[in-house]
Design an enzyme around this catalytic site. Structure first.
Site, mmCIF file in Angstrom:
data_model
loop_
_atom_site.group_PDB
_atom_site.id
_atom_site.type_symbol
_atom_site.label_atom_id
_atom_site.label_comp_id
_atom_site.label_asym_id
_atom_site.label_seq_id
_atom_site.Cartn_x
_atom_site.Cartn_y
_atom_site.Cartn_z
ATOM 1 N N CYS A 126 48.041 75.247 38.232
ATOM 2 C CA CYS A 126 47.821 76.414 37.356
ATOM 3 C C CYS A 126 47.332 77.642 38.121
ATOM 4 O O CYS A 126 47.424 78.761 37.620
ATOM 5 C CB CYS A 126 46.810 76.067 36.268
ATOM 6 N N HIS A 136 42.987 82.041 32.961
ATOM 7 C CA HIS A 136 44.020 81.012 32.772
ATOM 8 C C HIS A 136 43.903 80.479 31.344
ATOM 9 O O HIS A 136 42.810 80.239 30.843
ATOM 10 C CB HIS A 136 43.796 79.884 33.782
ATOM 11 N N ASN A 178 49.255 76.000 27.346
ATOM 12 C CA ASN A 178 49.015 76.106 28.786
ATOM 13 C C ASN A 178 50.355 76.067 29.523
ATOM 14 O O ASN A 178 51.026 75.031 29.543
ATOM 15 C CB ASN A 178 48.112 74.931 29.209
HETATM 16 O O1 UT7 Z 1 45.213 73.835 33.203
HETATM 17 C C1 UT7 Z 1 44.473 72.948 33.984
HETATM 18 C C2 UT7 Z 1 43.157 72.691 33.444
HETATM 19 N N1 UT7 Z 1 43.216 71.956 32.220
HETATM 20 C C3 UT7 Z 1 42.235 72.085 31.382
HETATM 21 O O2 UT7 Z 1 41.373 72.877 31.630
HETATM 22 C C4 UT7 Z 1 42.184 71.211 30.172
HETATM 23 C C5 UT7 Z 1 40.771 70.729 29.963
HETATM 24 N N2 UT7 Z 1 40.561 69.806 28.888
HETATM 25 C C6 UT7 Z 1 40.701 70.082 27.556
HETATM 26 O O3 UT7 Z 1 41.208 71.125 27.212
HETATM 27 C C7 UT7 Z 1 40.135 69.135 26.562
HETATM 28 O O4 UT7 Z 1 39.356 68.162 27.235
HETATM 29 C C8 UT7 Z 1 41.191 68.428 25.668
HETATM 30 C C9 UT7 Z 1 41.770 69.403 24.695
HETATM 31 C C10 UT7 Z 1 42.276 67.805 26.523
HETATM 32 C C11 UT7 Z 1 40.521 67.316 24.861
HETATM 33 O O5 UT7 Z 1 39.435 67.849 24.086
HETATM 34 P P1 UT7 Z 1 37.998 67.186 24.126
HETATM 35 O O6 UT7 Z 1 37.187 67.928 23.165
HETATM 36 O O7 UT7 Z 1 37.534 67.133 25.549
HETATM 37 O O8 UT7 Z 1 38.278 65.739 23.549
HETATM 38 P P2 UT7 Z 1 37.993 64.319 24.219
HETATM 39 O O9 UT7 Z 1 38.960 64.044 25.317
HETATM 40 O O10 UT7 Z 1 36.529 64.184 24.531
HETATM 41 O O11 UT7 Z 1 38.337 63.371 22.998
HETATM 42 C C12 UT7 Z 1 37.571 63.366 21.791
HETATM 43 C C13 UT7 Z 1 38.277 62.473 20.786
HETATM 44 C C14 UT7 Z 1 38.633 61.102 21.358
HETATM 45 O O12 UT7 Z 1 38.485 60.154 20.335
HETATM 46 P P3 UT7 Z 1 37.161 59.227 20.257
HETATM 47 O O13 UT7 Z 1 37.137 58.465 21.543
HETATM 48 O O14 UT7 Z 1 36.022 60.181 20.117
HETATM 49 O O15 UT7 Z 1 37.419 58.385 19.049
HETATM 50 C C15 UT7 Z 1 40.096 61.243 21.679
HETATM 51 O O16 UT7 Z 1 40.771 60.020 21.672
HETATM 52 O O17 UT7 Z 1 39.494 63.063 20.364
HETATM 53 C C16 UT7 Z 1 40.572 62.127 20.569
HETATM 54 N N3 UT7 Z 1 41.771 62.891 20.870
HETATM 55 C C17 UT7 Z 1 42.604 63.366 19.927
HETATM 56 N N4 UT7 Z 1 42.551 63.298 18.572
HETATM 57 C C18 UT7 Z 1 43.545 63.906 17.891
HETATM 58 C C19 UT7 Z 1 42.262 63.249 22.084
HETATM 59 N N5 UT7 Z 1 43.392 63.945 21.930
HETATM 60 C C20 UT7 Z 1 43.625 64.039 20.606
HETATM 61 C C21 UT7 Z 1 44.630 64.634 19.846
HETATM 62 N N6 UT7 Z 1 44.540 64.554 18.490
HETATM 63 N N7 UT7 Z 1 45.659 65.304 20.396
#
Ligand code: UT7
Length: 332
Positions: free
Chosen positions: A115, A256, A286
């Site tokens: 990125c 970004h 993204n």
């Molecule tokens: O461009 C390069 C750099 N990339 C980034 O900067 C991306 C950085 N990361 C993110 O943007 C975020 O971490 C995400 C959007 C990918 C995920 O958001 P989060 O708030 O960090 O969620 P998490 O991974 O901590 O997951 C929380 C919950 C989990 O469920 P449990 O374990 O709490 O039951 C996940 O399984 O949300 C669940 N989850 C989803 N639920 C519905 C993860 N993805 C999804 C989804 N829909 N698409």
């Protein structure tokens, strides 16, 4: 006489097809509400079967070349940043783009900085132009990232979209049109947190690889999130201090576009006004290396960016790679 590198023009292209959150609800276990709340994304664009990364780059490049008002023969080199090249080893996407544009007998190559690719390209262009080696470079950040996204993995498929951005960087003697400063860096220690594990020399293409879905992007989203916020913030503090500037001196903060929550956390920590922060995450998601040039073009095309305006670019991505840049817009 001292010469500077100037961002003379910008262009971008977003494919027509829209993939909405509602569409994704039919593909993986997710919801429009979750995606909007956790990422700020409403929809993203997906390239057609007939379009590859070079096509997105060509569309953006044609606009940038036209706006710069230069002839193809005046372009001294073509460099493309992408993590989704047309071909995995060769020819480079930059070579393909050069051919499609009709640019001949100049260097053309790709760089790999995920990125952060476009900010890396600005850094490279600045060095090549200020050393007086070249006068005009065409730089491109383009991604048909949908080819590397696993549409069975809800943790990643909701985030990414396709697109292209391009710029002409040219020599100038006017410091009011110059790229003022760039800081880029990397730390391979965190490579595994955001990775396409298969398809390269370490785990070459095989039936077994495909069965493991190893050809697709994997991300430890939450860990990446935390490091991204910290790095994107520190990066800006460093470059502003080094140049004796503060948030109020910046006309446009262009981060970004990975996640609205990341952008907001960084913006608030740094004290940038909302009105000065460029956002495209809601409509494009993204787009990796295309994210920053697409955001610059979005602001330029809507009349927000004027000649001489001071932009602060801030990027972070796989590698990890990151960077920030202070750029006066050198175009009309
Ligand atoms: O461009 C390069 C750099 N990339 C980034 O900067 C991306 C950085 N990361 C993110 O943007 C975020 O971490 C995400 C959007 C990918 C995920 O958001 P989060 O708030 O960090 O969620 P998490 O991974 O901590 O997951 C929380 C919950 C989990 O469920 P449990 O374990 O709490 O039951 C996940 O399984 O949300 C669940 N989850 C989803 N639920 C519905 C993860 N993805 C999804 C989804 N829909 N698409």
């Amino acid at each position: 006489m001292r010469v500077y590198a100037s961002l003379k023009s910008i262009g971008s292209y977003a494919p027509e097809k829209i993939l909405s959150n509602k569409d994704l609800e039919k593909m993986v276990q997710t919801s429009d509400e979750w995606i909007q709340k956790r990422t700020g994304i409403l929809e993203r664009r997906i390239a057609s079967k007939d379009e590859s990364t070079s096509d997105l780059g060509v569309r953006a490049a044609k606009i940038a070349i036209k706006r710069a008002g230069i002839k193809l023969e005046e372009i001294d080199g073509v460099i493309c940043a992408t993590l989704s090249p047309d071909y995995m080893t060769m020819p480079s996407t930059a070579s393909v783009i050069s051919h499609k544009l009709g640019i001949k007998n100049v260097m053309a190559f790709d760089i790999s900085a995920a990125c952060s690719g476009f900010v890396y390209l600005l850094n490279l262009s600045k060095a090549l132009i200020e050393s007086k080696m070249y006068k005009n470079l065409l730089i491109i950040g383009a991604e048909k990232i949908s080819s590397f996204v696993d549409y069975e993995d809800r943790a990643t498929c909701i985030l990414f979209g396709d697109g292209g951005g391009a710029a002409i960087v040219s020599q100038t003697t006017d410091p009011n049109k110059a790229i003022l400063d760039i800081n880029v860096s990397a730390d391979g220690e965190y490579g595994d947190l955001l990775i396409t594990p298969g398809g390269g020399s370490k785990d070459p293409c095989s039936l077994n690889l495909i069965e493991r879905r190893g050809q697709f992007i994997k991300m430890s989203g939450n860990e990446v999130f935390k490091i991204a916020v910290k790095t994107l913030t520190n990066d800006v503090i460093e470059i502003l201090e080094k140049n004796n500037l503060s948030a109020k001196d910046i006309d446009h903060f262009i981060p970004h576009q990975a996640n609205y929550r990341i952008i907001e956390a960084v913006r608030m920590k740094l004290g940038f006004e909302e009105s000065k922060t460029v956002l495209t995450i809601h409509k494009y998601g993204n787009t990796s290396a295309a994210s920053i040039p697409m955001a610059i073009d979005d602001a330029y095309s809507s009349g927000r960016i004027k000649k001489g305006d001071l932009m602060l670019l801030d990027t972070f991505g796989g590698g990890f790679t990151w960077g920030s840049a202070l750029v006066r817009f050198g175009g009309d």
